[in-house]
Design a protein around this motif. Structure first.
Motif, PDB file in Angstrom:
ATOM      1  N   PRO A   1      41.662  32.689   8.231  1.00 14.23           N
ATOM      2  CA  PRO A   1      40.810  34.106   8.559  1.00 14.23           C
ATOM      3  C   PRO A   1      39.090  32.524   8.143  1.00 14.23           C
ATOM      4  O   PRO A   1      37.927  33.143   8.907  1.00 14.23           O
ATOM      5  N   GLN A   2      38.852  31.952   7.655  1.00  9.46           N
ATOM      6  CA  GLN A   2      38.438  31.645   6.667  1.00  9.46           C
ATOM      7  C   GLN A   2      37.469  30.289   8.608  1.00  9.46           C
ATOM      8  O   GLN A   2      36.536  29.677   8.245  1.00  9.46           O
ATOM      9  N   VAL A   3      38.888  30.021   9.199  1.00  6.11           N
ATOM     10  CA  VAL A   3      38.346  28.858   9.958  1.00  6.11           C
ATOM     11  C   VAL A   3      38.272  29.451  11.155  1.00  6.11           C
ATOM     12  O   VAL A   3      37.989  30.295  11.958  1.00  6.11           O
ATOM     13  N   LYS A   4      36.282  28.750  11.959  1.00  3.46           N
ATOM     14  CA  LYS A   4      35.923  29.418  12.275  1.00  3.46           C
ATOM     15  C   LYS A   4      35.923  28.412  14.310  1.00  3.46           C
ATOM     16  O   LYS A   4      35.416  28.819  15.020  1.00  3.46           O
ATOM     17  N   ALA A   5      36.227  27.244  13.552  1.00  3.06           N
ATOM     18  CA  ALA A   5      36.516  26.564  14.766  1.00  3.06           C
ATOM     19  C   ALA A   5      37.389  26.764  16.081  1.00  3.06           C
ATOM     20  O   ALA A   5      38.723  27.888  15.625  1.00  3.06           O
ATOM     21  N   ARG A   6      37.088  26.631  16.952  1.00  2.00           N
ATOM     22  CA  ARG A   6      38.351  26.873  18.518  1.00  2.00           C
ATOM     23  C   ARG A   6      38.997  25.687  18.286  1.00  2.00           C
ATOM     24  O   ARG A   6      39.122  24.482  17.795  1.00  2.00           O
TER      25      ARG A   6
END
Length: 280
Positions: A217-222
């Motif tokens: 959930p902390q990963v914002k990268a596409r």
């Protein structure tokens, strides 16, 4: 006298640091104005596994090709192996002031990519995860907690004690499940044999201890997830969907008739997927 002792201690400490092996070795190619792409290989693979991929990148791309300590002639380091590699990668990205970064990671390299993206969300725009899953232990050893996996286990001691011939046979059995081309199988076996044996054994223990699902959930990268379709497409897709359920912005695509090394088994398909994702 105290000052003299203090200075001597500093000199000795500096000497120790200079002699310590580095956890990563990076080759930079290109000085373009396009995307910066960090390439992370899988376990036992050298950075050269990405050479053909880099040749097919869009123009003006700057690539960073990573190799790990203990593999294919790179000097090994002490345990903990994986954590040290991750720390050096994070420092390298910060020190080089890399931004708008795409990280391409195969297998273990995909695990590192997820950890970096979670730790540096403002610097990583895109991830390409090549047949990588956040928790291998859940598939290979369901129900076994990470605390039960230790370096000094009977299994690890058995692998450390194998003769070169016995280890070669073990490496070949594993490699035959990772690539369809016999010549590439030979390459994978050669990489395993070239690995520092302690790195091979204890590094794999590090990987089995990982469970990165809470980080997703902390990963914002596409994120583009490329999976190998063999041995069963439906089972593979279900595994990826379950393991990456909490990753927000993702696309999952399976390479046809491919084992673990997609870049070997389906190179044209892989280059197309990567180039299209980079240029979007």
């Amino acid at each position: 006298m105290r000052n003299f002792i203090f200075v001597c201690a500093l000199v000795l400490l500096a000497g120790v640091r200079c002699c310590q092996a580095q956890a990563i070795h990076i080759v930079k190619q290109g000085k373009g104005t396009g995307p910066a792409v960090l390439f992370l290989p899988g376990f036992t693979s050298p950075g050269s596994v990405w050479e053909q991929t880099i040749c097919h990148l869009p123009t003006k791309t700057t690539s960073y090709q990573v190799s790990y300590a203990g593999f294919r002639g790179v000097q090994p380091i002490d345990t903990p192996w994986y954590v040290t590699i991750k720390g050096e990668l994070l420092r390298y990205i910060q020190n080089e002031k890399l931004a708008h970064l795409t990280i391409v990671g195969h297998s273990m390299g995909g695990n590192l990519a997820v950890e970096i993206a979670a730790a540096l969300p403002g610097k990583v725009d895109k991830l390409v995860l090549v047949d990588a899953i956040p928790c291998m232990r859940a598939l290979m050893m369901p129900g076994v907690p990470a605390t039960q996996l230790r370096y000094q286990s009977p299994y690890n001691q058995q692998i450390l004690a194998l003769s070169d011939d016995a280890f070669r046979q073990t490496a070949r059995r594993l490699a035959q499940n990772m690539a369809t081309d016999p010549a590439k199988v030979d390459t994978l076996v050669a990489w395993a044999l070239a690995a520092d044996r302690r790195t091979y054994v204890y590094g794999y223990t590090d990987l089995l201890q990982l469970d990165l699902r809470p980080l997703l959930p902390q990963v914002k990268a596409r994120t583009l997830i490329l999976g190998a379709s063999m041995p069963d497409t439906l089972v593979v897709r279900r595994t990826f969907e379950q393991q990456y359920a909490t990753l927000a912005v993702k696309s999952i695509r399976l390479a046809p008739s491919s084992k673990h090394f997609i870049m070997f088994d389906q190179p044209a398909w892989f280059y197309h997927q990567l180039s299209a994702f980079l240029t979007q």
